[in-house]
Write a protein that holds these residues in place. Structure first.
Motif, short mmCIF file in Angstrom:
data_model
loop_
_atom_site.label_atom_id
_atom_site.label_comp_id
_atom_site.label_asym_id
_atom_site.label_seq_id
_atom_site.Cartn_x
_atom_site.Cartn_y
_atom_site.Cartn_z
N ALA A 200 0.86 -1.19 0.00
CA ALA A 200 0.00 0.00 0.00
C ALA A 200 0.89 1.23 0.00
N THR A 201 0.62 2.16 -0.90
CA THR A 201 1.40 3.39 -0.97
C THR A 201 0.49 4.60 -0.96
N LEU A 202 1.00 5.68 -0.40
CA LEU A 202 0.33 6.98 -0.42
C LEU A 202 1.34 7.99 -0.95
N ASN A 203 1.03 8.60 -2.08
CA ASN A 203 1.97 9.51 -2.73
C ASN A 203 3.32 8.83 -2.95
N SER A 204 3.24 7.59 -3.37
CA SER A 204 4.42 6.76 -3.70
C SER A 204 5.20 6.28 -2.49
N GLU A 205 4.79 6.67 -1.27
CA GLU A 205 5.48 6.23 -0.06
C GLU A 205 4.77 5.01 0.51
N PRO A 206 5.51 3.97 0.93
CA PRO A 206 4.88 2.76 1.48
C PRO A 206 4.21 3.05 2.82
N VAL A 207 2.95 2.61 2.95
CA VAL A 207 2.21 2.85 4.20
C VAL A 207 1.53 1.58 4.71
N GLY A 208 1.75 0.46 4.06
CA GLY A 208 1.13 -0.78 4.52
C GLY A 208 1.49 -1.94 3.64
N CYS A 209 1.23 -3.14 4.15
CA CYS A 209 1.52 -4.33 3.36
C CYS A 209 0.68 -5.49 3.87
N GLY A 210 0.70 -6.55 3.12
CA GLY A 210 0.02 -7.78 3.49
C GLY A 210 0.38 -8.85 2.47
N ALA A 211 0.26 -10.10 2.87
CA ALA A 211 0.62 -11.20 1.97
C ALA A 211 -0.33 -12.35 2.16
N VAL A 212 -0.42 -13.18 1.14
CA VAL A 212 -1.21 -14.40 1.24
C VAL A 212 -0.41 -15.53 0.60
N LYS A 213 -0.39 -16.67 1.29
CA LYS A 213 0.24 -17.87 0.78
C LYS A 213 -0.86 -18.83 0.31
N LEU A 214 -0.69 -19.35 -0.89
CA LEU A 214 -1.68 -20.25 -1.47
C LEU A 214 -1.20 -21.69 -1.33
N TRP A 226 0.21 -5.19 7.88
CA TRP A 226 0.71 -4.04 8.66
C TRP A 226 0.26 -2.75 8.00
N VAL A 227 -0.10 -1.75 8.84
CA VAL A 227 -0.50 -0.43 8.35
C VAL A 227 0.24 0.62 9.17
N ALA A 228 0.79 1.62 8.51
CA ALA A 228 1.53 2.68 9.18
C ALA A 228 0.61 3.55 10.03
N ASP A 229 1.17 4.12 11.08
CA ASP A 229 0.39 5.00 11.96
C ASP A 229 -0.23 6.16 11.19
N THR A 230 0.44 6.62 10.14
CA THR A 230 -0.03 7.79 9.39
C THR A 230 -1.37 7.56 8.70
N VAL A 231 -1.72 6.29 8.47
CA VAL A 231 -2.99 6.02 7.79
C VAL A 231 -3.90 5.12 8.62
N ARG A 232 -3.57 4.95 9.90
CA ARG A 232 -4.45 4.14 10.76
C ARG A 232 -5.82 4.80 10.87
N GLY A 233 -6.84 3.99 10.89
CA GLY A 233 -8.20 4.52 11.00
C GLY A 233 -8.82 4.94 9.68
#
Length: 310
Positions: A200-214, A226-233
């Motif tokens: 997840a990016t905001l203005n090209s800066e990474p602000v979150g991630c997640g993964a799934v294994k199949l 994971w989500v950065a504090d800057t975009v929590r909520g």
């Protein structure tokens, strides 16, 4: 597309652009359009890297160069390499000249006056309603600007998110977080067709991630949300969860699982509200106290790709 919702957004945009003077050739009577004034403000008294400004404003590099050139021609800005001690000479930096700092100060004053001209005709109660509504609109607009897309787990931005994830959980877990004690998530498990890593990016800066294994023959498994504090909520975590579920469903999986720590109360609440039900332990993850599973809806498109869990 919901035509009534689209019409509301367009009507709002027209009202705002007219009220703040975005349609004027000379923004706030300073002899330059809004785009130049906004760029001047973004550079600010401390200066800024050109690439960072471009990312924050979401501008095309060619258009940004033209705006900077106009400000340079007016004697308000200088653009050159970062030649500060220890700086990277390949990085271009924009800085305000003495005239530019004076113009920035004048814009700051006139921006305050414009804001007050919007509030002044209203009663105290309506001013509070307007500013509260503005704050909510700002939050929702920022949320809509977050982009979630697949990314290699080897990408530096992905690595930065995973380091932030480790620091975050280390602060919250009872005994900290030692990656050596946690079940490893290998890069090859997060690369199609074995799985995917979403960034997840905001203005090209990474602000979150997640993964799934199949996992062939068993439910898919979500990891490292994971989500950065800057975009929590802002609903980014819920969006990430939905994107991971959709990815698995589109490839034929009909169930998805995850584990989590008891101290991650917000995440647990999100999983439950998203339709996950608690199940018995299904792995040996050292830091897990809760295990969840959710049945996935078939994708809207016909057909499936890959394995199911049954």
């Amino acid at each position: 597309m919901h035509s009534d919702l689209v019409a509301s957004v367009r009507r709002f945009n027209r009202t705002v652009t007219q009220r703040v003077g975005a349609l004027d050739d000379e923004y706030m009577a300073r002899g330059r359009p809004l785009a130049q004034a906004r760029l001047l403000w973004e550079i600010g008294p401390d200066g800024a890297e050109v690439a960072a400004v471009r990312a924050r404003l979401g501008l095309d590099s060619g258009y940004l160069s033209r705006l900077l050139r106009n400000l340079e021609n007016d004697g308000l800005v200088t653009v050159g390499p970062d030649d500060q001690l220890g700086g990277d000479g390949r990085v271009r930096v924009a800085a305000l000249t003495e005239s530019g700092r004076a113009e920035w100060t004048e814009l700051d004053k006139r921006s305050d006056e414009l804001a007050w001209s919007i509030l002044e005709p209203l009663t105290a109660q309506r001013r509070q309603r307007l500013t509260s509504a503005m704050a909510e609109v700002e939050r929702l607009l920022v949320a809509s600007m977050v982009v979630i897309e697949p990314c290699s787990p080897n990408d530096p931005r992905a690595r930065a998110c995973l380091r932030a994830y480790a620091r975050d959980v280390a602060r919250r877990f009872d005994d900290g977080f030692d990656p050596a004690l946690s079940t490893p998530v290998r890069d090859e498990q997060l690369i199609p067709p074995a799985g995917v890593f979403l960034l997840a990016t905001l203005n090209s800066e990474p602000v979150g991630c997640g993964a799934v294994k199949l996992h062939p023959g068993t439910p898919a498994e979500i990891k490292r949300v994971w989500v950065a504090d800057t975009v929590r909520g802002l609903g980014v975590g819920r969006r990430m969860l939905g994107e991971l579920e959709e990815y698995a469903a589109e490839r034929g999986w009909t169930a998805i699982r995850l584990d989590t720590n008891r101290n991650l109360t917000e995440a647990i609440a999100m999983y439950r509200s998203a339709g996950y039900r608690e199940i018995e332990r299904y792995n040996t993850e050292h830091y897990a106290h809760h295990w969840f599973e959710k049945r996935l809806r078939p994708p809207r498109t016909s057909g499936s790709r890959g394995h199911s869990d049954n």
